[in-house]
Design a protein around this motif. Structure first.
Motif, PDB file in Angstrom:
ATOM      1  N   ARG A 252      18.355-100.732  33.148  1.00  0.00           N
ATOM      2  CA  ARG A 252      17.670-100.031  34.244  1.00  0.00           C
ATOM      3  C   ARG A 252      17.899 -98.528  34.152  1.00  0.00           C
ATOM      4  NH1 ARG A 252      18.154-102.245  40.236  1.00  0.00           N
ATOM      5  NH2 ARG A 252      16.549-100.641  40.392  1.00  0.00           N
ATOM      6  N   GLN A 253      19.137 -98.131  33.918  1.00  0.00           N
ATOM      7  CA  GLN A 253      19.430 -96.709  33.801  1.00  0.00           C
ATOM      8  C   GLN A 253      18.704 -96.095  32.608  1.00  0.00           C
ATOM      9  OE1 GLN A 253      20.954 -94.817  35.985  1.00  0.00           O
ATOM     10  NE2 GLN A 253      21.354 -96.584  37.288  1.00  0.00           N
ATOM     11  N   LEU A 254      18.605 -96.855  31.539  1.00  0.00           N
ATOM     12  CA  LEU A 254      17.893 -96.370  30.365  1.00  0.00           C
ATOM     13  C   LEU A 254      16.410 -96.188  30.680  1.00  0.00           C
ATOM     14  CD1 LEU A 254      18.041 -95.691  27.342  1.00  0.00           C
ATOM     15  CD2 LEU A 254      17.654 -98.120  26.860  1.00  0.00           C
ATOM     16  N   ALA A 255      15.822 -97.125  31.401  1.00  0.00           N
ATOM     17  CA  ALA A 255      14.393 -97.075  31.709  1.00  0.00           C
ATOM     18  C   ALA A 255      14.030 -95.884  32.580  1.00  0.00           C
ATOM     19  CB  ALA A 255      13.964 -98.373  32.399  1.00  0.00           C
ATOM     20  N   ALA A 256      14.991 -95.351  33.311  1.00  0.00           N
ATOM     21  CA  ALA A 256      14.717 -94.227  34.215  1.00  0.00           C
ATOM     22  C   ALA A 256      14.849 -92.877  33.537  1.00  0.00           C
ATOM     23  CB  ALA A 256      15.663 -94.290  35.413  1.00  0.00           C
ATOM     24  N   ARG A 257      15.313 -92.840  32.295  1.00  0.00           N
ATOM     25  CA  ARG A 257      15.526 -91.551  31.623  1.00  0.00           C
ATOM     26  C   ARG A 257      14.199 -90.894  31.279  1.00  0.00           C
ATOM     27  NH1 ARG A 257      20.692 -90.125  29.289  1.00  0.00           N
ATOM     28  NH2 ARG A 257      19.443 -88.772  27.943  1.00  0.00           N
ATOM     29  N   PRO A 258      14.136 -89.552  31.409  1.00  0.00           N
ATOM     30  CA  PRO A 258      12.870 -88.851  31.143  1.00  0.00           C
ATOM     31  C   PRO A 258      12.620 -88.555  29.670  1.00  0.00           C
ATOM     32  CG  PRO A 258      14.515 -87.289  31.893  1.00  0.00           C
ATOM     33  CD  PRO A 258      15.164 -88.647  31.945  1.00  0.00           C
ATOM     34  N   ASP A 259      13.592 -88.885  28.793  1.00  0.00           N
ATOM     35  CA  ASP A 259      13.470 -88.482  27.387  1.00  0.00           C
ATOM     36  C   ASP A 259      13.318 -89.672  26.451  1.00  0.00           C
ATOM     37  OD1 ASP A 259      15.983 -89.484  27.845  1.00  0.00           O
ATOM     38  OD2 ASP A 259      17.088 -87.769  27.021  1.00  0.00           O
ATOM     39  N   LEU A 260      12.758 -90.771  26.941  1.00  0.00           N
ATOM     40  CA  LEU A 260      12.638 -91.975  26.113  1.00  0.00           C
ATOM     41  C   LEU A 260      11.584 -91.794  25.022  1.00  0.00           C
ATOM     42  CD1 LEU A 260      12.609 -94.711  28.919  1.00  0.00           C
ATOM     43  CD2 LEU A 260      14.546 -94.011  27.501  1.00  0.00           C
ATOM     44  N   PRO A 261      11.887 -92.192  23.793  1.00  0.00           N
ATOM     45  CA  PRO A 261      10.863 -92.167  22.738  1.00  0.00           C
ATOM     46  C   PRO A 261       9.824 -93.262  22.989  1.00  0.00           C
ATOM     47  CG  PRO A 261      12.925 -93.111  21.915  1.00  0.00           C
ATOM     48  CD  PRO A 261      13.216 -92.605  23.283  1.00  0.00           C
ATOM     49  N   PRO A 262       8.613 -93.124  22.450  1.00  0.00           N
ATOM     50  CA  PRO A 262       7.529 -94.074  22.735  1.00  0.00           C
ATOM     51  C   PRO A 262       7.870 -95.527  22.436  1.00  0.00           C
ATOM     52  CG  PRO A 262       6.672 -92.113  21.654  1.00  0.00           C
ATOM     53  CD  PRO A 262       8.161 -91.994  21.630  1.00  0.00           C
ATOM     54  N   ASP A 263       8.506 -95.794  21.296  1.00  0.00           N
ATOM     55  CA  ASP A 263       8.787 -97.195  20.955  1.00  0.00           C
ATOM     56  C   ASP A 263       9.763 -97.817  21.938  1.00  0.00           C
ATOM     57  OD1 ASP A 263      10.783 -95.435  19.993  1.00  0.00           O
ATOM     58  OD2 ASP A 263      11.524 -96.964  18.594  1.00  0.00           O
ATOM     59  N   LEU A 264      10.675 -97.018  22.493  1.00  0.00           N
ATOM     60  CA  LEU A 264      11.636 -97.541  23.463  1.00  0.00           C
ATOM     61  C   LEU A 264      10.940 -97.851  24.789  1.00  0.00           C
ATOM     62  CD1 LEU A 264      14.556 -98.276  23.819  1.00  0.00           C
ATOM     63  CD2 LEU A 264      15.051 -95.930  24.506  1.00  0.00           C
ATOM     64  N   LYS A 265       9.972 -97.033  25.172  1.00  0.00           N
ATOM     65  CA  LYS A 265       9.210 -97.320  26.391  1.00  0.00           C
ATOM     66  C   LYS A 265       8.485 -98.652  26.265  1.00  0.00           C
ATOM     67  CE  LYS A 265       8.292 -92.381  27.110  1.00  0.00           C
ATOM     68  NZ  LYS A 265       7.235 -91.350  27.094  1.00  0.00           N
ATOM     69  N   GLU A 266       7.925 -98.908  25.092  1.00  0.00           N
ATOM     70  CA  GLU A 266       7.192-100.156  24.886  1.00  0.00           C
ATOM     71  C   GLU A 266       8.131-101.359  24.965  1.00  0.00           C
ATOM     72  OE1 GLU A 266       4.952 -99.947  21.307  1.00  0.00           O
ATOM     73  OE2 GLU A 266       3.830 -98.159  21.918  1.00  0.00           O
ATOM     74  N   ARG A 267       9.302-101.221  24.409  1.00  0.00           N
ATOM     75  CA  ARG A 267      10.276-102.322  24.460  1.00  0.00           C
ATOM     76  C   ARG A 267      10.700-102.594  25.895  1.00  0.00           C
ATOM     77  NH1 ARG A 267      14.822-100.533  20.378  1.00  0.00           N
ATOM     78  NH2 ARG A 267      15.896-102.375  21.246  1.00  0.00           N
ATOM     79  N   LEU A 268      10.961-101.535  26.650  1.00  0.00           N
ATOM     80  CA  LEU A 268      11.397-101.715  28.037  1.00  0.00           C
ATOM     81  C   LEU A 268      10.270-102.239  28.917  1.00  0.00           C
ATOM     82  CD1 LEU A 268      13.526 -98.462  28.337  1.00  0.00           C
ATOM     83  CD2 LEU A 268      14.406-100.807  28.369  1.00  0.00           C
ATOM     84  N   ALA A 269       9.030-101.945  28.570  1.00  0.00           N
ATOM     85  CA  ALA A 269       7.900-102.477  29.340  1.00  0.00           C
ATOM     86  C   ALA A 269       7.790-103.984  29.197  1.00  0.00           C
ATOM     87  CB  ALA A 269       6.604-101.812  28.880  1.00  0.00           C
ATOM     88  N   ARG A 270       8.422-104.547  28.172  1.00  0.00           N
ATOM     89  CA  ARG A 270       8.423-106.003  27.973  1.00  0.00           C
ATOM     90  C   ARG A 270       9.735-106.640  28.412  1.00  0.00           C
ATOM     91  NH1 ARG A 270       6.387-104.013  23.032  1.00  0.00           N
ATOM     92  NH2 ARG A 270       8.375-104.505  22.004  1.00  0.00           N
ATOM     93  N   ASP A 271      10.579-105.860  29.070  1.00  0.00           N
ATOM     94  CA  ASP A 271      11.889-106.380  29.472  1.00  0.00           C
ATOM     95  C   ASP A 271      11.716-107.589  30.391  1.00  0.00           C
ATOM     96  OD1 ASP A 271      14.944-105.099  29.478  1.00  0.00           O
ATOM     97  OD2 ASP A 271      14.529-106.418  31.184  1.00  0.00           O
ATOM     98  N   PRO A 272      12.536-108.613  30.220  1.00  0.00           N
ATOM     99  CA  PRO A 272      12.390-109.808  31.077  1.00  0.00           C
ATOM    100  C   PRO A 272      12.769-109.576  32.536  1.00  0.00           C
ATOM    101  CG  PRO A 272      14.325-110.006  29.647  1.00  0.00           C
ATOM    102  CD  PRO A 272      13.569-108.805  29.178  1.00  0.00           C
ATOM    103  N   ALA A 273      13.509-108.516  32.824  1.00  0.00           N
ATOM    104  CA  ALA A 273      13.941-108.254  34.203  1.00  0.00           C
ATOM    105  C   ALA A 273      12.919-107.370  34.908  1.00  0.00           C
ATOM    106  CB  ALA A 273      15.313-107.597  34.222  1.00  0.00           C
ATOM    107  N   PRO A 274      12.307-107.835  36.009  1.00  0.00           N
ATOM    108  CA  PRO A 274      11.318-107.006  36.722  1.00  0.00           C
ATOM    109  C   PRO A 274      11.873-105.665  37.179  1.00  0.00           C
ATOM    110  CG  PRO A 274      11.211-109.285  37.474  1.00  0.00           C
ATOM    111  CD  PRO A 274      12.413-109.176  36.588  1.00  0.00           C
ATOM    112  N   VAL A 275      13.156-105.616  37.553  1.00  0.00           N
ATOM    113  CA  VAL A 275      13.694-104.341  38.049  1.00  0.00           C
ATOM    114  C   VAL A 275      13.763-103.295  36.949  1.00  0.00           C
ATOM    115  CG1 VAL A 275      14.984-105.305  39.990  1.00  0.00           C
ATOM    116  CG2 VAL A 275      16.056-105.223  37.722  1.00  0.00           C
ATOM    117  N   VAL A 276      13.945-103.726  35.709  1.00  0.00           N
ATOM    118  CA  VAL A 276      13.935-102.784  34.589  1.00  0.00           C
ATOM    119  C   VAL A 276      12.523-102.245  34.392  1.00  0.00           C
ATOM    120  CG1 VAL A 276      14.316-102.505  32.106  1.00  0.00           C
ATOM    121  CG2 VAL A 276      15.897-103.903  33.468  1.00  0.00           C
TER     122      VAL A 276
END
Length: 508
Positions: A252-276
């Protein structure tokens, strides 16, 4: 507790002589109220500070005490407050650096601008709590040295310090380049492996629920990584590996960071936890394509977070508003909408979008008046508090939509005394409207008397200066202590009554 005396102590119309009499009572609750008064003389401030150290601390933080007013031996917490405000004396810092009371050294460690010798003394303190507090606030140079401290709790504090150099933060996250920590708060006290019972029955135990150590200090390391993720100085390269970490808290803390690279955003968008996914959805750094993809997320929380994203396109926001409850708030994207966008939303066929733009309080006159005539009660309810609406417009809202908009109409700054009286007499009554009327500066005696019939509005109405004086006096003996206190604090309370409320013998 003495509600009437506490209310009187807060009364803006209280004469200075009566302030002295209240000070003479030496009552902690009354003193606390008196300490907030802006009209105290310096002598009154010193008198209050001399009696209760909690009051002295409050006054020190408010800048109303000087170093000459405080004895650091008699009132150490007040002296530490002055040091925290950089208004104390350097010799005090040296005194507290070797104070036998660990809480005093711990408080000193968070004070800015300490002499270098004091900082060195605190860094070598035998109690880890003191060193950890220093690590949380100290300079980049000291933070770098403390990052290799043998106690994990100190490293955890270094990770939270925004002055810590990025390279050091990276080492704390990955563990590379630092010697392994030897202790944590758990293995300091318990034989490992140990997991602290969340329902621990020991009254003297201050370990956090779930704190654990199997020799690797895992709960402290977890907390250290969480704090590093929140720290804007931590380089993103050091934390990308946490995207697959089993801890949802870290993801969750990672998903809120403003400096995420594109591939990491895509991975987090598929996270199994809705709150993430929800934290990612609210992140302004995600792009248009990702925003549109997240619109199809089945989780209501994800869609709600997306609506609060300041970068969400208005067409997406319109679709979200139709299917997602965003609450009565001005959304960031609505707040930054251009004049053309505002007009388009106000004329939209989507009532949810019209309701959102109606939350703005800087609408052009024509747009505001258009929304005031909206056939949808939710839209009118949103625009009703907007400044500039006429009494005729406000009355027309109530005539068309009745109880659904009445409370919001009562919040309008231009609501006239006559309108507020009519709203207070409305049938059926609206309980929430009573509370809004009771705090409205234009409320008159008739409307306030009606508000007194509502339990929740009664304490608010008791403090309104337009309440008839004889009613204020009656409310001083109300069964509800909040009502009695509010009446005593009412600036329109007759001054002739005030001395009668102070117990006999309270002479300055």
């Amino acid at each position: 507790m003495h509600p009437v005396l506490c209310g009187l102590a807060a009364n803006a119309s209280l004469p200075s002589l009566l302030i002295d009499q209240l000070i003479a009572l030496a009552d902690d609750a009354v003193d606390s109220e008196l300490a907030h008064r802006p009209d105290l003389s310096h002598a009154q401030v010193v008198a209050l500070a001399s009696r209760a150290e909690a009051t002295a601390v409050q006054l020190a933080y408010e800048g109303r005490l000087t170093a000459s007013d405080i004895d650091p031996v008699a009132q150490p917490r007040a002296a530490l407050a002055l040091l925290d405000e950089q208004a104390g004396r350097p010799e005090w810092a040296r005194l507290f650096a070797v104070d036998p009371v660990v809480e005093h050294r711990e408080k000193l460690a968070e004070c800015p601008g300490l002499p270098p010798d004091v900082v060195e003394t605190l860094a070598a303190d035998p109690d880890v709590r003191v060193v950890a507090e220093l690590a949380l606030w100290t300079t980049p140079e000291m933070a770098t040295g403390l990052a290799s401290h043998p106690h994990a709790e100190v490293r955890r504090a270094v990770a939270a310090n925004e002055a810590t150099p990025p390279a050091v933060l990276a080492m704390l996250v990955t563990g590379e380049g630092l010697p392994a920590a030897q202790w944590c708060l758990v293995c300091d006290r318990e034989r490992t492996p140990f997991v602290h019972d969340p329902h621990c029955p020991r009254p003297d135990c201050d370990l956090l629920p779930g704190a654990s150590c199997d020799g690797s200090h895992e709960s402290t390391v977890h907390d250290m990584r969480e704090l590093a993720l929140r720290n804007p100085a931590t380089p993103v390269e050091a934390v990308v590996g946490l995207a697959d970490h089993p801890s949802m808290v870290l993801r969750r803390q990672l998903a809120a960071r403003p400096d995420l690279p594109p591939d990491l955003k895509e991975r987090l968008a598929r996270d199994p936890a809705p709150v993430v996914r929800a934290d990612l959805a609210e992140n302004p750094a995600i792009g248009d394509a990702q925003i549109r993809a997240l619109t199809a997320d089945l989780d209501q929380g994800v869609r709600r977070s997306l609506a609060h994203n300041p970068s969400v396109p208005l067409d997406v926001l319109g679709r979200l508003a139709a299917v997602t409850k965003t609450g009565p708030t001005l959304l960031p994207r609505i707040a930054t909408a251009s004049p053309a966008e505002v007009e388009d939303m106000a004329r939209s066929t989507n009532p949810a979008l019209r309701m959102l733009v109606a939350q703005r309080r800087d609408l052009p006159t024509g747009i505001r008046d258009l929304l005031a005539l909206d056939p949808d009660a939710k839209v009118v309810k949103s625009v009703a508090p907007h400044p500039g609406l006429s009494e005729a417009q406000l009355r027309a809202m109530v005539d068309r939509h009745g109880v659904r908009v009445l409370a919001k109409v009562a919040t309008n700054p231009a609501a006239s005394p006559a309108l507020l009286e009519d709203l207070a007499r409305h049938e059926p009554p609206v309980q929430k409207a009573f509370r809004e009327i009771a705090r409205h500066p234009n409320a008159t005696a008739p409307s306030l008397l009606a508000c007194l019939t509502d339990d929740q509005a009664r304490p608010i109405a008791a403090g309104h200066p337009a309440l008839p004086p004889h009613v204020m006096v009656e409310l001083l003996s109300d069964d509800n202590w909040q009502v009695a206190e509010a009446a005593a604090a009412n600036p329109s309370l007759p001054q002739a009554v005030m001395p009668e409320l102070i117990p006999a013998g309270a002479e300055p």
